[in-house]
Design an enzyme around this catalytic site. Structure first.
Site, mmCIF file in Angstrom:
data_model
loop_
_atom_site.group_PDB
_atom_site.id
_atom_site.type_symbol
_atom_site.label_atom_id
_atom_site.label_comp_id
_atom_site.label_asym_id
_atom_site.label_seq_id
_atom_site.Cartn_x
_atom_site.Cartn_y
_atom_site.Cartn_z
ATOM 1 N N GLY A 156 5.308 4.408 6.360
ATOM 2 C CA GLY A 156 5.941 5.722 6.281
ATOM 3 C C GLY A 156 7.428 5.547 6.038
ATOM 4 N N ILE A 158 9.937 5.081 8.119
ATOM 5 C CA ILE A 158 10.530 3.970 8.869
ATOM 6 C C ILE A 158 10.049 2.637 8.304
ATOM 7 C CG2 ILE A 158 10.617 2.817 11.115
ATOM 8 C CD1 ILE A 158 10.514 5.621 12.401
ATOM 9 N N SER A 177 -1.482 -0.022 5.778
ATOM 10 C CA SER A 177 -1.433 1.378 6.206
ATOM 11 C C SER A 177 -2.751 2.025 5.816
ATOM 12 C CB SER A 177 -0.250 2.112 5.570
ATOM 13 O OG SER A 177 -0.427 2.210 4.175
ATOM 14 N N ARG A 178 -2.919 3.281 6.189
ATOM 15 C CA ARG A 178 -4.185 3.956 5.907
ATOM 16 C C ARG A 178 -4.479 4.031 4.416
ATOM 17 N NH1 ARG A 178 -3.734 9.496 9.124
ATOM 18 N NH2 ARG A 178 -1.664 9.335 8.193
ATOM 19 N N ILE A 232 8.750 -0.821 17.366
ATOM 20 C CA ILE A 232 9.714 0.279 17.470
ATOM 21 C C ILE A 232 9.003 1.619 17.267
ATOM 22 C CG2 ILE A 232 11.845 -0.945 16.958
ATOM 23 C CD1 ILE A 232 9.672 0.741 14.290
ATOM 24 N N ARG A 234 5.409 3.202 18.968
ATOM 25 C CA ARG A 234 4.991 3.741 20.257
ATOM 26 C C ARG A 234 4.321 2.614 21.041
ATOM 27 N NH1 ARG A 234 7.938 7.713 19.988
ATOM 28 N NH2 ARG A 234 7.266 9.889 20.083
ATOM 29 N N ASP A 258 10.985 -2.048 21.776
ATOM 30 C CA ASP A 258 11.814 -0.892 22.127
ATOM 31 C C ASP A 258 10.980 0.181 22.826
ATOM 32 O OD1 ASP A 258 14.281 0.642 22.067
ATOM 33 O OD2 ASP A 258 13.359 1.884 20.509
ATOM 34 N N GLU A 263 6.663 4.472 30.105
ATOM 35 C CA GLU A 263 8.130 4.517 30.067
ATOM 36 C C GLU A 263 8.651 5.460 31.142
ATOM 37 O OE1 GLU A 263 9.403 5.426 26.083
ATOM 38 O OE2 GLU A 263 8.436 3.654 25.251
ATOM 39 N N HIS A 281 13.867 2.151 24.534
ATOM 40 C CA HIS A 281 13.489 3.222 23.611
ATOM 41 C C HIS A 281 14.741 3.889 23.012
ATOM 42 C CE1 HIS A 281 10.024 6.188 22.594
ATOM 43 N NE2 HIS A 281 10.912 6.140 21.616
#
Length: 315
Positions: A156, A158, A177-178, A232, A234, A258, A263, A281
């Site tokens: 995507g 990022i 990726s998908r 970076i 989730r 991160d 969290e 994060h």
């Protein structure tokens, strides 16, 4: 009289200052809104702002009968129960790509820090070991970046920025990726194939049921003893227990993280490991990224109160 907006998640007053100049903010300070505001106040709320990872499910939506828009501060929206929102005809918006550059920068920072062992090197100087010419196994010469194979999981906004930055380090870049994209990087049909090929796995995929614990013990095994994982995205994408085991028994060489499964991350097995670099994060935590995210939030709010579709809807 300014329109009222409920602040559902915990944000600093600084981050909400620009939005507060335009709207009357009902700030729950991270507490469940029903503990802060009376039911009659909540019954009139039409729009709220939330952090995308904050759980926002059907029961919370039921306490807001007039709610018609959920605006996520940031790119993510994995905490929002989209099916429950859809059933209640609640629009959901976010800030797509607003913090992508900042997050990509941190991804490379973590990669460089863990592969060049900056944390042990810093400690080696600070504790006097360098001055005493003491031996340090953690400071043996590591592989450099030219020719290093780096896999990007997720292509995507990022992921693309990460890949573009990696080119400057003379690396080979592949991705999974998908779907296949029109990008100048090698495409792999599965995450397993990507992990088998690369020595650094960059996680830049959106959190979903499909990606939950996608990076598991088997993927880490394929990455190998010279491999690193950087996350970076989730924390839910990595099986954190499997990661701790892989780092402890040297199944992989190290990790830069991160984000975490829970969290804030409390001290424990993960934080005790010397081959990990950890940040709280803060991937999207730059001045420019916050301004861009606020721009998206304000644009969505203005559109909503003008009776128009959200400018940045979650599709």
């Amino acid at each position: 009289m300014p329109e009222k907006v409920l602040i559902f998640s915990r944000f600093s007053k600084t981050l909400m200052a620009r939005i507060g100049q335009r709207y009357e903010l009902m700030d729950s300070a991270g507490k469940p809104p029903h503990e802060v505001f009376a039911p009659e106040e909540l019954s009139k709320v039409r729009v709220l702002i939330t952090a995308g990872g904050s759980p926002l499910g059907a029961s919370a939506l039921d306490s807001l009968p007039s709610l018609r828009a959920i605006i996520c501060y940031g790119t993510g929206y994995d905490g929002v129960d989209l099916a429950a929102a859809r059933a209640r005809k609640i629009s959901v918006g976010h800030s797509p790509g607003a913090n992508a550059a900042a997050v990509a920068d941190l991804a490379l920072t973590l990669m460089l820090a863990v592969t060049r062992r900056l944390v042990p090197a810093d400690a080696f100087v600070r504790d006097g070991s360098w001055a005493k010419a003491l031996p340090s196994p953690m400071l043996r010469a590591p592989p450099g970046n030219p020719g290093r194979r780096i896999g990007v999981y997720g292509m995507g906004e990022i992921g693309r920025k990460i890949a573009a930055r990696l080119a400057g380090f003379e690396t080979e870049v592949g991705y999974f990726s998908r779907s296949k994209h029109e990008v100048p990087y090698r495409y792999f049909p599965t995450l397993e194939a990507l992990a088998e090929w690369c020595s650094v796995l960059m996680i830049a995929v959106r959190a979903s049921a499909d990606t939950h614990h996608a990076v598991n013990a088997a993927i880490l095994q394929k990455l190998g003893g010279d491999g690193y994982v950087i996350n970076i995205a989730r924390g839910s994408v990595i099986d954190q227990a499997a990661l701790v085991a892989a780092l402890t028994d040297n199944t992989i060489a190290g990790a830069g993280l991160d984000v975490f499964e829970k969290e804030p991350q409390a001290p424990g097995a993960l934080t005790a490991l010397p081959n990990v670099v950890l940040t709280p994060h803060v991937g999207g935590h730059t001045v420019e990224a916050h301004i861009a995210m606020q721009d998206c939030v304000i644009a969505n709010l203005e559109a909503f109160f003008a009776g128009k579709p959200l400018v940045y809807p979650v599709n």
